[in-house]
Design an enzyme around this catalytic site. Sequence first.
Site, PDB file in Angstrom:
ATOM      1  N   ASP A  98       0.816  -1.220   0.000  1.00 19.69           N
ATOM      2  CA  ASP A  98       0.000   0.000   0.000  1.00 19.69           C
ATOM      3  C   ASP A  98       0.850   1.270   0.000  1.00 19.69           C
ATOM      4  OD1 ASP A  98      -2.315  -1.646   0.248  1.00 19.69           O
ATOM      5  OD2 ASP A  98      -1.867  -1.818   2.386  1.00 19.69           O
TER       6      ASP A  98
ATOM      7  N   LYS B 207       1.903   2.120  -5.190  1.00 18.44           N
ATOM      8  CA  LYS B 207       2.553   1.578  -6.395  1.00 18.44           C
ATOM      9  C   LYS B 207       1.767   1.875  -7.656  1.00 18.44           C
ATOM     10  CE  LYS B 207       2.643  -2.554  -4.595  1.00 18.44           C
ATOM     11  NZ  LYS B 207       2.621  -2.597  -3.151  1.00 18.44           N
TER      12      LYS B 207
ATOM     13  N   GLY C 145      -4.227  -4.302  -4.049  1.00 20.00           N
ATOM     14  CA  GLY C 145      -5.173  -3.235  -4.351  1.00 20.00           C
ATOM     15  C   GLY C 145      -4.421  -2.019  -4.832  1.00 20.00           C
ATOM     16  N   HIS C 146      -4.621  -1.650  -6.071  1.00 20.02           N
ATOM     17  CA  HIS C 146      -4.008  -0.442  -6.605  1.00 20.02           C
ATOM     18  C   HIS C 146      -5.108   0.574  -6.843  1.00 20.02           C
ATOM     19  CE1 HIS C 146      -0.265  -2.363  -7.295  1.00 20.02           C
ATOM     20  NE2 HIS C 146      -0.617  -3.027  -8.369  1.00 20.02           N
TER      21      HIS C 146
ATOM     22  N   GLN D   8       1.637  -6.287  -2.926  1.00 23.34           N
ATOM     23  CA  GLN D   8       2.058  -6.294  -1.504  1.00 23.34           C
ATOM     24  C   GLN D   8       3.388  -5.546  -1.330  1.00 23.34           C
ATOM     25  OE1 GLN D   8       1.039  -9.651  -2.860  1.00 23.34           O
ATOM     26  NE2 GLN D   8      -0.926  -8.708  -2.509  1.00 23.34           N
TER      27      GLN D   8
HETATM   28  P1  IMP Z   1      -3.019 -12.816   2.159  1.00 23.52           P
HETATM   29  O1  IMP Z   1      -2.108 -12.230   1.128  1.00 23.52           O
HETATM   30  O2  IMP Z   1      -4.473 -12.557   1.868  1.00 23.52           O
HETATM   31  O3  IMP Z   1      -2.730 -14.246   2.471  1.00 23.52           O
HETATM   32  O4  IMP Z   1      -2.731 -12.022   3.541  1.00 23.52           O
HETATM   33  C1  IMP Z   1      -1.503 -12.147   4.248  1.00 23.52           C
HETATM   34  C2  IMP Z   1      -1.090 -10.826   4.866  1.00 23.52           C
HETATM   35  O5  IMP Z   1      -0.720  -9.910   3.827  1.00 23.52           O
HETATM   36  C3  IMP Z   1      -2.204 -10.115   5.654  1.00 23.52           C
HETATM   37  O6  IMP Z   1      -1.608  -9.442   6.748  1.00 23.52           O
HETATM   38  C4  IMP Z   1      -2.757  -9.111   4.672  1.00 23.52           C
HETATM   39  O7  IMP Z   1      -3.362  -8.011   5.301  1.00 23.52           O
HETATM   40  C5  IMP Z   1      -1.474  -8.711   3.941  1.00 23.52           C
HETATM   41  N1  IMP Z   1      -1.711  -8.227   2.583  1.00 23.52           N
HETATM   42  C6  IMP Z   1      -2.050  -8.948   1.504  1.00 23.52           C
HETATM   43  N2  IMP Z   1      -2.163  -8.166   0.420  1.00 23.52           N
HETATM   44  C7  IMP Z   1      -1.869  -6.913   0.811  1.00 23.52           C
HETATM   45  C8  IMP Z   1      -1.777  -5.666   0.138  1.00 23.52           C
HETATM   46  O8  IMP Z   1      -1.968  -5.531  -1.081  1.00 23.52           O
HETATM   47  N3  IMP Z   1      -1.422  -4.604   0.904  1.00 23.52           N
HETATM   48  C9  IMP Z   1      -1.153  -4.712   2.219  1.00 23.52           C
HETATM   49  N4  IMP Z   1      -1.243  -5.845   2.903  1.00 23.52           N
HETATM   50  C10 IMP Z   1      -1.576  -6.948   2.194  1.00 23.52           C
END
Ligand code: IMP
Length: 427
Positions: free
Chosen positions: A13, A16, A40-41, A223
Amino acid sequence: MPALVLLGAQWGDEGKGKATDLLGGSVDYVVRYQGGNNAGHTVVVGDQKYALHLLPSGILSPECVPVIGNGVVVDPAVLLSELGGLTERGVDTSKLLISGNAHLITPYHTTVDKVTERFLGKRKIGTTGRGIGPAYADKINRVGIRVQDLFDESILRQKVEAALDQKNQILAKLYNRRAILADQVVEELLGYADELRDYVCDTTLLLNEALDQDKVVLFEGGQGTLLDVDHGTYPFVTSSNPTAGGACTGSGVGPTRINRVIGILKAYTTRVGAGPFPTELFDEDGEKLRTIGGERGVTTGRDRRCGWFDAVIARYATRVNGLTDFFLTKLDVLTGWERIPVCVAYEIDGRRVEELPYSQTDFHHAKPVYEMLPGWTEDISRAKSFEDLPKNAQAYVKALEEMSGAPISAIGVGPGRDETIQINSFL
Ligand code: IMP
């Protein structure tokens, strides 16, 4: 020739989407190499705001080819709905390419993600609940379903049955859930095949050919570095490799072809979900960062945890990604503070530590050592060059650059496409 990687230097976040979009006009291919619709972009084009989860942000630039690489996990229902939404708004999505080797997120992956989190209770990871971890687990376990399997019904059926044989035992015996019927899953997946067929190809071959032809290829990480399954704050991480090496394995382009690795760095820090976060704020400063910065997840709608800038993390991101540049985002959010604390090191059990500790126990005990930098009150959103910034904002950027170990080549001063100061060209 130029191949660039653009990735999050913190916990995701970092903004990007804006950085990718900034490069959009000069880039021929934008490739996602890991993750799925957990990302999420938000991209602002004119007065239009687009929230993308699975599609590469290059989809919004007409001259650019968006690519979903083999390292991504694809939920076909989400993909088609995202494509449909863009088509309705007049965006041409016909250039999209999807790797036949990318893995699918099926309904049972989403179910397993949710029940596992519930089962973990207080120890949960705080996943996005999108089935990401279970889909990657199946990939590694060699019981995954790939995009190409959609086009061979008998193989698809065999694979779904094999995966469910195992999963249904766990769902029923451990989680007390009803078994998932293979026929239903196969039926649903086959329903996506025709709509997806024309997008699917050998993206590895195409990308290497594109580089042979001197095309500009941008690899877009989802991420962030600290959510990397190898280099992040394990187990509070995602299940893929957002770090620079992931761009190679997730696309089939070798490391010798990558010229530049740009880390997106927010001027403060945020995190979603559980896990350690040394500079997290629980006071009104944290609330102020959240409100002014609009720190609410694009994917989950969850409030993001907020804290001051952490230079230890930035240095670590430089190291594990081999960063060549930083793009500093959201500097405007810090306008109005009299003094801005920046974490320069940690104190762990009475010791001062300059580098990210490899021990999880140490990291959980890390307390930030702050240096106070003078703030500014002037509106910076119209600044076009570094010199347009107030002296204290310039000093803040310079201090961050020095502590973080790579040059800051661009600065975001507002959410709009044109609210960016470019110091060095990325190409
Ligand atoms: P998962 O990717 O859904 O398995 O989540 C694993 C961890 O990564 C959790 O703490 C989510 O909140 C975090 N996470 C996954 N995708 C994002 C993102 O795009 N931005 C920030 N945190 C993320």
